[in-house]
Design a protein around this motif. Structure first.
Motif, PDB file in Angstrom:
ATOM      1  N   HIS A   1     -29.836  -0.363  27.576  1.00  0.00           N
ATOM      2  CA  HIS A   1     -29.288   0.994  27.436  1.00  0.00           C
ATOM      3  C   HIS A   1     -27.780   0.946  27.271  1.00  0.00           C
ATOM      4  CE1 HIS A   1     -33.215   2.624  28.099  1.00  0.00           C
ATOM      5  NE2 HIS A   1     -33.350   1.859  29.159  1.00  0.00           N
ATOM      6  N   TYR A   2     -27.317  -0.173  26.768  1.00  0.00           N
ATOM      7  CA  TYR A   2     -25.914  -0.413  26.372  1.00  0.00           C
ATOM      8  C   TYR A   2     -24.939  -0.538  27.535  1.00  0.00           C
ATOM      9  CZ  TYR A   2     -28.472   1.764  22.589  1.00  0.00           C
ATOM     10  OH  TYR A   2     -29.445   2.111  21.721  1.00  0.00           O
TER      11      TYR A   2
ATOM     12  N   ALA B   1     -37.083   4.961  14.399  1.00  0.00           N
ATOM     13  CA  ALA B   1     -37.587   3.935  13.492  1.00  0.00           C
ATOM     14  C   ALA B   1     -36.644   3.596  12.331  1.00  0.00           C
ATOM     15  CB  ALA B   1     -38.947   4.353  12.968  1.00  0.00           C
ATOM     16  N   LYS B   2     -36.019   4.619  11.755  1.00  0.00           N
ATOM     17  CA  LYS B   2     -35.213   4.380  10.566  1.00  0.00           C
ATOM     18  C   LYS B   2     -33.921   3.645  10.932  1.00  0.00           C
ATOM     19  CE  LYS B   2     -33.725   6.801   6.410  1.00  0.00           C
ATOM     20  NZ  LYS B   2     -32.278   6.647   6.526  1.00  0.00           N
ATOM     21  N   VAL B   3     -33.252   4.140  11.978  1.00  0.00           N
ATOM     22  CA  VAL B   3     -32.013   3.507  12.441  1.00  0.00           C
ATOM     23  C   VAL B   3     -32.297   2.068  12.841  1.00  0.00           C
ATOM     24  CG1 VAL B   3     -30.175   3.635  14.166  1.00  0.00           C
ATOM     25  CG2 VAL B   3     -31.182   5.721  13.275  1.00  0.00           C
ATOM     26  N   ARG B   4     -33.448   1.880  13.432  1.00  0.00           N
ATOM     27  CA  ARG B   4     -33.904   0.576  13.873  1.00  0.00           C
ATOM     28  C   ARG B   4     -33.924  -0.428  12.741  1.00  0.00           C
ATOM     29  NH1 ARG B   4     -38.152   1.211  18.325  1.00  0.00           N
ATOM     30  NH2 ARG B   4     -38.718  -0.943  18.579  1.00  0.00           N
TER      31      ARG B   4
ATOM     32  N   SER C   1     -23.745   8.526  18.776  1.00  0.00           N
ATOM     33  CA  SER C   1     -25.204   8.467  18.657  1.00  0.00           C
ATOM     34  C   SER C   1     -25.690   7.131  19.227  1.00  0.00           C
ATOM     35  CB  SER C   1     -25.605   8.562  17.194  1.00  0.00           C
ATOM     36  OG  SER C   1     -25.271   7.362  16.529  1.00  0.00           O
ATOM     37  N   GLY C   2     -27.004   7.022  19.384  1.00  0.00           N
ATOM     38  CA  GLY C   2     -27.588   5.805  19.951  1.00  0.00           C
ATOM     39  C   GLY C   2     -27.190   4.549  19.182  1.00  0.00           C
ATOM     40  N   GLY C   3     -27.285   4.635  17.852  1.00  0.00           N
ATOM     41  CA  GLY C   3     -26.956   3.480  17.028  1.00  0.00           C
ATOM     42  C   GLY C   3     -25.483   3.104  17.142  1.00  0.00           C
TER      43      GLY C   3
END
Lengths: 284, 345
Positions: B82-83, B169-172, B138-140
């Motif tokens: 979680h960074y 999924a896409k960012v992944r 953002s998460g990414g």
């Protein structure tokens, strides 16, 4: 209005809402505001001159001094203790952890009078450790050290209780990250742990301060009520009241109330000013 | 040999998290620790970083023991699941943390720190966002800040705990490709933990598959996929249909239909349990040699069509077929299923 908003299935009927608000407001007015207002009205009943005269009496002055002294010792002690306890409980696993957590709450559930009596039992001239200290010329009961101890005991949960839930929620990942980045324990504490809890710590300290200044029960038992020597503000109020010196009693009481109101005011201002930051601190 | 992990054991109370795991990593290698949850992969990662102390075993980096060093002295970059970004610091301050924590002569001056931070922010493509707090990213973006922060200390090894776990999924997929490119540029020995077999197979040079605190198989993605050492490996890396068969003359026989036995399979004559991939079936309309079934449903969305069939014995089976094959079938058809290839352990 022509358009009627459809009643939301999750919304309670208006009468319930207004009844609840009404009950809460009435309660706050009668139980909280009226007595508070009465304190100030009584204090000023015989005019400003009488009001200010109450503070010029040497015994009153010494009571204010003593209260500030006791607060100035008890609050820093409990801040350090609260931080240490919260840190230990939330960042480490050890045997007896839940017991310690429960123990921290004990002063909140035990009557302050009992807390005071415990000190009398321990440190009075007939107490367990009393003779040891008295032989060495250190008086604890009926003296300032006893008042400091009693106040510290009664107010010690406040800082820890503000910190523990927040620190539990924040977990230990940030501290672990700091360690992998080469930071030592002190650096980690001052640059990572402390800034993350600074608001909770501030609120804890404020609450602890308000409580320390107002403590009556425990202090009453250990102080001996020696006018001008071991009498704190709340005790002095009682003494004056028992002497039918109502104006002076309420004048000192109004100063105490003012301290409490200022403390709450500071808390409210901080909360509204740093709302965004507070929310960020709680987000994971 | 840069990183040598030898017989690492770790128990939590009575629960054995790692039961003597040994693993080696070459220079610049990209290794995936793959396994289901509770397999011990994160525990192993935390042992390397120093956040967990193993009960026994050794971890060496270029011959020197890592276990003898404190976490702060190991210089191992770790990106948390979680960074674990410092929430009260901006992205730039986060990245600078490790540089400012350096002691004595190693500590760069402010100008050098700023230059390095700028460089790293550019490397992780966060230009213009350096002044933002983690809650404003953002998460990414947070993940890339965490990566830049870990890279700032010029780590000897980079560890990533479920690096894509919390992303959509896409960012992944984008980040996965980007991370692979970044690895090629920095050449840093990297170990990442994942429970997603697709991620591990696509990204890693070598995959170490863990189960219940022990290594099931270590090898290149091709080796794991095509030469699985155990049924667990085969099942973990894709869908599996399990069917009883007879082994005759080195082939698996299913109701008269012969299927090739893949490398490493048991070939001793007798009956066995065959593991077949759902897309390794020939489908014949009508009855002939093979497993007889009725087609109950066709789901034709996706890369291939899914066929839900019911064996005559009443057992359901799901297989996959190319769309052109599926188009020639109708629901209710009687079909014969013939596995093309199978594995028997």
């Amino acid at each position: 209005m022509s358009d009627k908003t459809p009643a939301s299935p999750t919304r309670d009927p208006p009468w319930l809402k207004w009844t609840l608000i009404g009950v809460a407001l009435f309660y706050v007015l009668v139980v909280l505001m009226a007595p508070l207002l009465a304190v100030f009205i009584e204090a000023l009943r015989k005019g400003e001159a009488a009001f200010f005269a109450a503070f010029q009496e040497p015994a009153a002055f010494s009571a204010i001094q003593l209260t500030l002294l006791v607060t100035a010792i008890a609050v820093p002690l409990n801040t350090v203790f609260g931080l240490a306890a919260a840190w230990a409980i939330t960042k480490f696993d050890f045997f007896g952890k839940s017991f310690l957590t429960t123990l921290i709450d004990l002063p909140l559930s035990v009557s302050p009078v009992i807390s005071g009596l415990v000190y009398v039992l321990l440190y009075s001239i007939h107490g367990w450790f009393g003779p040891f200290f008295i032989d060495r010329g250190i008086e604890i009961i009926f003296a300032v050290p006893g008042i400091v101890l009693a106040t510290t005991l009664v107010t010690f949960p406040y800082v820890a209780r503000e910190l523990i839930p927040l620190m539990q929620q924040q977990g230990t990942d940030e501290e672990a990250a700091a360690a992998t980045l080469g930071a030592g324990p002190w650096r980690t504490f001052f640059l990572v742990t402390l800034p993350n809890v600074k608001w909770a710590l501030t609120f804890g300290v404020l609450l602890c301060t308000a409580r320390a200044m107002g403590e009556f029960g425990a202090v009453s038992v250990v102080s001996g009520h020696i006018r001008g020597l071991t009498s704190t503000m709340p005790l002095h109020v009682e003494i004056l009241y028992n002497e039918y010196n109502f104006v002076a009693a309420f004048a000192i009481a109004s100063l105490l109330a003012l301290f409490a109101l200022v403390t709450l005011g500071v808390k409210a201002v901080l909360e509204s000013r740093f709302e965004a930051e507070l929310a960020a601190a709680e987000r994971t | 040999m840069p990183l040598e992990i030898d017989h690492i054991r770790k128990t939590y109370g009575k629960f054995p998290a790692l039961g003597g795991v040994s693993l080696r990593a070459e220079d610049s290698e990209f290794i995936a620790l793959l396994g289901p949850s509770g397999s011990g992969k994160t525990t192993l990662l935390r042992c390397i970083a120093g956040l967990e102390v193993p009960d026994s075993g050794s971890i060496r980096f270029r011959g020197e023991s890592l276990l003898a060093q404190k976490v702060r002295d190991r210089r191992i970059g770790l990106v948390f699941q979680h960074y674990a970004l410092f929430r009260h610091m901006t992205a730039a301050q986060n990245v600078a943390f490790g540089l400012r924590a350096k002691r004595g002569k190693e500590r760069p001056n402010n100008r050098q720190i700023n230059a390095r931070v700028e460089e790293l922010i550019a490397l992780v493509q966060l230009d213009g966002l350096a002044g933002r707090y983690p809650s404003q990213l953002s998460g990414g973006q947070r993940q890339r800040v965490a990566l830049a922060r870990a890279l700032a200390i010029e780590p000897r090894i980079l560890l990533l705990d479920e690096p894509f776990g919390a992303l959509d999924a896409k960012v992944r997929r984008e980040l996965r490709r980007w991370l692979r490119q970044l690895h090629e540029r920095t050449g840093l020995t990297t170990i990442f933990v994942t429970h997603d077999q697709e991620e591990a197979l696509e990204l890693a040079d070598r995959v170490a598959l863990l189960k219940d605190g022990a290594l099931e198989q270590v090898g290149t993605p091709e080796e794991l996929y095509h030469q699985p050492a155990t049924p667990f490996v085969f099942e973990f890396l894709g869908d599996v249909v399990k069917l009883p068969c007879e082994i005759v003359d080195g082939a698996a026989v299913f109701a008269g239909a012969r299927a090739k036995l893949l490398g490493g399979s048991l070939t001793r004559a007798g009956s066995g349990l065959a593991y077949v991939r759902p897309d390794a079936f020939d489908i014949v309309v009508g009855e002939s040699e093979g497993l007889k079934a009725v087609l109950r449903d066709v789901v034709s969305a996706g890369a291939s069509a899914r066929l839900d069939c019911l064996f005559d014995g009443g057992e359901p089976i799901e297989i996959r077929a190319p769309h052109d094959v599926a188009l020639q079938l109708k629901i209710g058809d009687r079909v014969t299923l013939r596995p093309r290839e199978a594995r028997v352990w």
